[in-house]
Design a protein around this motif. Structure first.
Motif, PDB file in Angstrom:
ATOM      1  N   LYS A 109       5.745  15.486   0.544  1.00 35.03           N
ATOM      2  CA  LYS A 109       5.505  16.875   0.155  1.00 35.03           C
ATOM      3  C   LYS A 109       4.892  17.712   1.277  1.00 35.03           C
ATOM      4  N   ASN A 110       4.591  17.051   2.409  1.00 35.13           N
ATOM      5  CA  ASN A 110       3.968  17.737   3.540  1.00 35.13           C
ATOM      6  C   ASN A 110       2.653  18.394   3.138  1.00 35.13           C
ATOM      7  N   GLY A 141       0.790  -1.229   0.000  1.00 35.98           N
ATOM      8  CA  GLY A 141       0.000   0.000   0.000  1.00 35.98           C
ATOM      9  C   GLY A 141       0.817   1.272   0.000  1.00 35.98           C
ATOM     10  N   HIS A 142       2.091   1.192  -0.346  1.00 34.87           N
ATOM     11  CA  HIS A 142       2.964   2.369  -0.357  1.00 34.87           C
ATOM     12  C   HIS A 142       3.406   2.672  -1.782  1.00 34.87           C
ATOM     13  N   THR A 143       2.705   3.569  -2.424  1.00 41.21           N
ATOM     14  CA  THR A 143       3.050   3.991  -3.777  1.00 41.21           C
ATOM     15  C   THR A 143       3.237   5.503  -3.789  1.00 41.21           C
ATOM     16  N   TRP A 144       3.914   5.995  -4.810  1.00 36.78           N
ATOM     17  CA  TRP A 144       4.100   7.433  -4.926  1.00 36.78           C
ATOM     18  C   TRP A 144       2.744   8.112  -5.097  1.00 36.78           C
ATOM     19  N   LEU A 145       1.865   7.482  -5.820  1.00 31.98           N
ATOM     20  CA  LEU A 145       0.544   8.044  -6.084  1.00 31.98           C
ATOM     21  C   LEU A 145      -0.257   8.261  -4.796  1.00 31.98           C
ATOM     22  N   THR A 146      -0.158   7.321  -3.862  1.00 30.13           N
ATOM     23  CA  THR A 146      -0.977   7.401  -2.652  1.00 30.13           C
ATOM     24  C   THR A 146      -0.242   7.923  -1.421  1.00 30.13           C
ATOM     25  N   GLN A 147       1.094   7.945  -1.451  1.00 32.05           N
ATOM     26  CA  GLN A 147       1.851   8.332  -0.265  1.00 32.05           C
ATOM     27  C   GLN A 147       2.733   9.565  -0.444  1.00 32.05           C
ATOM     28  N   SER A 148       2.792  10.133  -1.631  1.00 30.86           N
ATOM     29  CA  SER A 148       3.689  11.270  -1.873  1.00 30.86           C
ATOM     30  C   SER A 148       3.315  12.502  -1.044  1.00 30.86           C
TER      31      SER A 148
END
Length: 187
Positions: A123-124, A112-119
């Motif tokens: 980026k705060n 469940g850790h992807t750039w799409l969902t966790q970025s």
């Protein structure tokens, strides 16, 4: 004082085990502990019976795995539990010609850790919402829940939970679905 541990049927050579007696002076209750230890050594049920340490390893592993499983089941809100309810299962189904990029994407989707969902964490920013249904943008939402993606999803798979998705659906179908949505590059 040194003695040999030997067990019938043990595949390895007997081992030499050394026992050392350390004087513990001034510790309250030490005499009681010594008496109990000597009484345990003199028990009839212990004398003459040796077990090879390799015979105990499977029992110890089974016990440790059962403790880990019990702790894992006690975890309440754990998104990984849906994907892997039983510890020790192999989740690495490989598609034909699966390369490193596909394996990396599947691993990220499973945890469940992807750039799409966790970025947003890097980026705060605030956690993103799906514009179509105003739900949190998660891997589960993209792969299973979003009604906006339902027609595209049906072309590739028809499972309704992550457990079945990662066991029954060919990884290349999951990747095809994500490519069709235009989000595979952001995994």
């Amino acid at each position: 004082m040194c003695s040999t541990i030997f067990a019938a049927g043990c595949k390895r050579r007997p081992r030499q085990v050394g026992a050392f007696e350390l004087p513990l002076v001034g510790i309250q209750g030490n005499e009681n502990v010594d008496k109990l230890a000597k009484a345990a050594l003199n028990r009839a049920s212990c004398s003459g019976k040796f077990i090879c340490y390799s015979d105990l390893k499977p029992k110890i592993n089974t016990y440790i795995n059962s403790v880990w499983q019990r702790d894992w089941d006690a975890e309440g809100a754990n998104k990984l539990h849906e994907v892997l309810p039983n510890l020790g299962e192999d989740l690495h189904r490989r598609g034909e010609g699966a390369g490193r990029k596909l394996e990396r994407a599947m691993c990220r989707l499973r945890v469940g850790h992807t750039w799409l969902t966790q970025s947003y964490l890097v980026k705060n920013e605030e956690q993103p919402f799906c514009y179509a249904c105003d739900s949190l943008y998660t891997v589960r939402h993209i792969l299973i829940e979003c009604p906006d993606f339902q027609d595209t999803r049906r072309k590739y798979f028809s499972v309704t939970d992550l457990y079945r998705l990662f066991r029954e659906v060919n990884p290349s179908h999951i990747v095809g679905y994500l490519k069709d949505l235009g989000v595979y590059g952001k995994i």
